[in-house]
Design a protein around this motif. Sequence first.
Motif, PDB file in Angstrom:
ATOM      1  N   ARG A 126      90.928 146.750  61.100  1.00  0.00           N
ATOM      2  CA  ARG A 126      92.219 146.095  61.333  1.00  0.00           C
ATOM      3  C   ARG A 126      92.079 145.002  62.388  1.00  0.00           C
ATOM      4  NH1 ARG A 126      97.827 148.061  64.168  1.00  0.00           N
ATOM      5  NH2 ARG A 126      99.276 147.312  62.607  1.00  0.00           N
ATOM      6  N   ILE A 158      93.454 142.309  65.229  1.00  0.00           N
ATOM      7  CA  ILE A 158      94.488 142.363  66.264  1.00  0.00           C
ATOM      8  C   ILE A 158      95.088 140.973  66.433  1.00  0.00           C
ATOM      9  CG2 ILE A 158      94.985 142.909  68.674  1.00  0.00           C
ATOM     10  CD1 ILE A 158      94.130 145.305  66.965  1.00  0.00           C
ATOM     11  N   TRP A 215      94.207 135.567  65.839  1.00  0.00           N
ATOM     12  CA  TRP A 215      93.901 136.992  65.837  1.00  0.00           C
ATOM     13  C   TRP A 215      92.446 137.196  66.227  1.00  0.00           C
ATOM     14  CZ3 TRP A 215      94.854 134.040  61.522  1.00  0.00           C
ATOM     15  CH2 TRP A 215      93.829 133.912  60.582  1.00  0.00           C
ATOM     16  N   ARG A 242     101.399 138.057  58.896  1.00  0.00           N
ATOM     17  CA  ARG A 242     100.379 139.078  59.096  1.00  0.00           C
ATOM     18  C   ARG A 242      99.096 138.636  58.395  1.00  0.00           C
ATOM     19  NH1 ARG A 242     103.215 143.405  54.896  1.00  0.00           N
ATOM     20  NH2 ARG A 242     102.567 142.337  52.972  1.00  0.00           N
ATOM     21  N   SER A 278      97.388 143.601  59.419  1.00  0.00           N
ATOM     22  CA  SER A 278      97.619 143.642  60.858  1.00  0.00           C
ATOM     23  C   SER A 278      99.081 143.964  61.132  1.00  0.00           C
ATOM     24  CB  SER A 278      97.287 142.284  61.474  1.00  0.00           C
ATOM     25  OG  SER A 278      98.254 141.320  61.035  1.00  0.00           O
ATOM     26  N   ASP A 332      99.795 144.287  69.394  1.00  0.00           N
ATOM     27  CA  ASP A 332      99.829 142.973  68.766  1.00  0.00           C
ATOM     28  C   ASP A 332     100.748 141.996  69.498  1.00  0.00           C
ATOM     29  OD1 ASP A 332      98.117 143.508  66.432  1.00  0.00           O
ATOM     30  OD2 ASP A 332      99.651 145.024  66.070  1.00  0.00           O
TER      31      ASP A 332
END
Length: 845
Positions: A573, A575, A591, A644, A659, A824
Amino acid sequence: MNKFLTASLLLLLCPKLHAQTLPVTNGLQLWLDASDVNATGTNLVNGATFSTWKDKSSNNRTVAQITNQNVAVLNYNQINGKPVVHFTRSTAFNGSVFNVAGLDIRSSSMNAVTIFTVYRQGTNTDAQQGLWGNDNGDWDRFFMTVYSGSTGVVAIGPTAPYNVSIPNAGVTGVTKLLTAVYDRGVTNGSTIYYNGVPAQSVTDNTHPTAAQNSFFIGWDGDDNTFDGDIAELMVFNRKLTLCEIQQVNKYLGTKYGYTYSTVTITPGGSTALYPGNNVILSASSGTAYQWLRNGSLISNATTANYTATTAGNYQVIVTNGCADTSAVQEVTQVTMPAPGHALNFLGGSTGDDYVDLGNIPATSVKSMECWVKFNDLTGSQEIMNRSITGYGIELLVFNNNLAFFCMDGTNNSSVTYTDGDIVPGRWYHIAATWNGVNKNTMKLYLNGKSVGNLSIVGNPVSGVSNSASSFKLGRWSDTQPRSLNGALDEVRIWNTERTEAEIQAGMYVPLSLPASGLIGYYMFDNGAAIANGNNAGRNTVYDYSGSGNTGTITNFTLNGTTSNWTESYAMVRPIMTGESAYSASGFTANWTAPITGTVQYYTLDVATDTLFNNKISGYNARNVGNVTSFNVTGLTNNQKYFYRVTPVKATTDGVAGPSATRIVMTGTPLDFTLVSFEAKALAQSVQLHWITAKETETDAFEIERSTNGTDFIIAGRVAAAGNSAQPTEYLFMDHYPVKGLNLYRLKMINKDGTWSYSPIRNVRFQAEDISTHQLYPAPAKNRVTLKLSAAPSTTLHAYLYDMHGRVIKQQHIIQQETAIDLLDIAPGQYLLVLSDGTSFKMEKM
């Protein structure tokens, strides 16, 4: 123990017991030693050149350099502190060549001959370099360190196969031992050894008389000189026995710091130990064996084969007339990089595959965690359990919904999640916890967040039953199998109640071991297995908790993409780290790469709703490549968007989840420079005061007020300076604030109609005391905890604002203490506002 093994072990453990004298001299015809060029015990000085190399054997042969050749040079401290003689090759005909007159190694004079040479190839690697020989152009007895590339050859006669190939004999700068044993005419009676190990046994077909009648060093006898170093060379006029060869090898190995052994170890495949495999080591033939690890005897390891289950340096002592010890064979421990393997369950009407974890008591289990990928959510499917009807503990899909049950036959309670936002084919983290005593503490977590509705049946202060036969993954212990149709990874079972913070902290990384309270840990990383391959026999799931609760794979096909080991994409995943480069039509999304797993590319979604039902054209799973930043364009000014990213690797079983969702508001940069903005209560009014540093083509400020952070009304309007290079001060009084929380922001408007918002300020007019509400820690990092003065009677709403007045996170508050995930959220200053009128300033580190 066999007396030969005893002697060999003493020599292995006590190398100084090796005598530094040549142990075999019978038949010795020539002995040249760079440590004693004069054969007097007193060597030449370092760097000396010489034309005669004295023979240390009792024959005292003349070893003289051929005239008009390059000089030979003595160099000290070259191999294990010992000198070497350096030979220089200029051309195939010109080098540092020595002739041993009277040493005739033709089979007419020596039907059998054994030659030992310790050497090192030089930097000149031209093809066909003869180190020694008597060649006269017809594959007579000679050794070439370089024949083609780095491969050398030992000649065995004018008929096929002509020679024995010695790979890597010509590798530059590496010390090597070449032993040639000739026994002409005896079928496979001749053996060539490389670094003590038999390379090949052959038949010597060299011509008995056609070759040269003297022996050359630094030359094969036929136009091929050598470039490199010679440390020692010995010629025997007979075929030494295997024991004698071993004795000479030990002498040379001790002297030059190497293990030269006729014994070999052959691994039965990879020498890497993964979870789920071992390494089978096989020794060369003999009559007795003793295996060692890291120099120590292994008990009861006395056969030709040994199965290594522990990393280390392995050797074997083999008796074959006399004892000899092999070189070291290293076996290494390798850990698969996370997420590694998953285990895929067939499920459905035909599936009955499961993993039996044995006797993990349901009464001990207080937390269960795993990553799971569902192929469907139809009916009931067991994820993990020790239960039968009405008894035990289980985590499952029950009647199409995710559920957690704790049961003792009468007092059977559950948490059920019915929102239905779990997508088949995607990996999710699921956890279930309780304190083992009170079923009011039962919680169900999806991706680290508490979900579902608790249903208490009977007395909540009650335990669970241990009636089921064993703890299982993927199947029920009752008559109905309830088989799982999906895949599992990272199963963790605890005898402690895990907190939400602990679950969130460990979701995306393998556990650090040992871990307190962990009674079962299954990473499914069977390194011997092949994802989607033929894994027959790979039927064990290893427990890394230290509790020994090994899992047995039952009824799996272990071949293909289902009912088999597969490639996991759990725990992967990215971030989100926030936005940059805001504009009226877009922004830059940023990210970081996932901590775990490999990413081939990312897909980006941008929508106008939190559920991503209304995605923006061009941003529906858009492939943005393997990047960690992307410029989003084509948006509408002053519009709220949700976005996302999702990591992708095409070969995995299932896809990663996206995410966390970020919220962004587009807006045109204004021609205002706002220095300060303050709001304070004065009697029953609110005074708003702000200062701009400069303004260009500004029009007005609209003062907006809200009680919930979402719905704002216009409380007033103040004209702007228009154009000003000097600080400008403004004041506005709101005479009609409401009871409770008043949130204020400035809508700063340019003359061209573009606008943007200021940060939010708040003033409270309220009678109730809510001072006991708490928000901690301060500053926060990955999460913050909101603790209310009491559990709310109705659902509260929490809104997290950034300093530009944008709502970046919303959460329902239904209990007294709530953890709010900040993973996040970019570092900075924020305002947390509750619908009861409370607000907190918060800093994210």
